[in-house]
Design a protein around this motif. Structure first.
Motif, PDB file in Angstrom:
ATOM      1  N   TYR A  48       0.857  -1.188   0.000  1.00  0.00           N
ATOM      2  CA  TYR A  48       0.000   0.000   0.000  1.00  0.00           C
ATOM      3  C   TYR A  48       0.890   1.234   0.000  1.00  0.00           C
ATOM      4  O   TYR A  48       1.994   1.216   0.547  1.00  0.00           O
ATOM      5  CB  TYR A  48      -0.879   0.025   1.257  1.00  0.00           C
ATOM      6  N   GLN A  53      -3.655   3.257  -0.466  1.00  0.00           N
ATOM      7  CA  GLN A  53      -4.126   2.615  -1.698  1.00  0.00           C
ATOM      8  C   GLN A  53      -3.216   1.441  -2.073  1.00  0.00           C
ATOM      9  O   GLN A  53      -2.000   1.495  -1.880  1.00  0.00           O
ATOM     10  CB  GLN A  53      -4.171   3.627  -2.848  1.00  0.00           C
ATOM     11  N   VAL A  54      -3.808   0.403  -2.629  1.00  0.00           N
ATOM     12  CA  VAL A  54      -3.057  -0.776  -3.057  1.00  0.00           C
ATOM     13  C   VAL A  54      -2.158  -0.398  -4.229  1.00  0.00           C
ATOM     14  O   VAL A  54      -2.608   0.228  -5.191  1.00  0.00           O
ATOM     15  CB  VAL A  54      -4.012  -1.920  -3.469  1.00  0.00           C
ATOM     16  N   ASN A 130      -9.777  -6.149   1.374  1.00  0.00           N
ATOM     17  CA  ASN A 130      -9.500  -5.687   0.011  1.00  0.00           C
ATOM     18  C   ASN A 130      -9.544  -6.850  -0.972  1.00  0.00           C
ATOM     19  O   ASN A 130     -10.121  -6.736  -2.048  1.00  0.00           O
ATOM     20  CB  ASN A 130      -8.130  -5.003  -0.054  1.00  0.00           C
ATOM     21  N   GLY A 137      -8.495  -0.187  -0.306  1.00  0.00           N
ATOM     22  CA  GLY A 137      -7.373   0.438   0.384  1.00  0.00           C
ATOM     23  C   GLY A 137      -7.495   0.303   1.895  1.00  0.00           C
ATOM     24  O   GLY A 137      -8.371  -0.391   2.421  1.00  0.00           O
TER      25      GLY A 137
END
Length: 164
Positions: A48, A53-54, A130, A137
């Motif tokens: 992340y 966020q991924v 997720n 995220g």
């Protein structure tokens, strides 16, 4: 430099609470992946960015990295906390201030241990959520909260350590 006193500190109620919280988080960090592993897709988030966020995916075996690193960290900090006379301190340790300085330092280590293990737990659970498409995220507040908790604990320790 004179040898520092070796003192066995008795745990206060607060120390016991912190250890209990850390142990609970460690158990959950191990149990939750076991529970969800069969339901996970073959690819799961493995990294992340600072906004939560991924940014990268990997095999679902990556899910075990958090519990492994968490267990090593938790165990290491738990046992190192038993020898506060070997820590680095911002003030000179004397016979008169040793117990107070050791107590403040061990409390800081316990608090950091709880923060770190709960961070691993949140990240591991967030990764599962997720991967299953339930969450996107880790959230924008994740990194600021973690950093404030981590560095805030250290600042509180330093303030207490320098007080006479």
């Amino acid at each position: 430099m004179a040898a520092r006193p070796i003192i066995k500190l008795e745990w206060t109620a607060w120390d016991k609470i912190l250890e209990g919280l850390g142990f609970l988080a460690m158990v959950l960090l191990l149990v939750i992946p076991i529970y969800y592993y069969p339901e996970l897709p073959d690819r799961i988030p493995k990294h992340y960015d600072a906004t939560g966020q991924v940014t990268a995916y990997g095999g679902k075996g990556m899910l075990w990295m958090m519990p492994i690193i968490g267990l090593i960290t938790y165990t290491g900090l738990f046992f190192i906390n038993k020898v506060p006379h070997i820590f680095n301190y911002p003030t000179e340790i004397t016979t008169e201030n040793a117990e107070r300085q050791y107590r403040i330092a061990t409390r800081m280590i316990r608090t950091l241990n709880v923060i770190i293990v709960y961070t691993f737990l949140y990240t591991s659970y967030g990764t599962i959520q997720n991967a299953m498409g339930i969450q996107v995220g880790l959230g924008k507040a994740f990194m600021p909260i973690f950093l404030i908790a981590l560095f805030g604990t250290i600042v509180v320790y330093l303030v207490k350590a320098f007080r006479k």
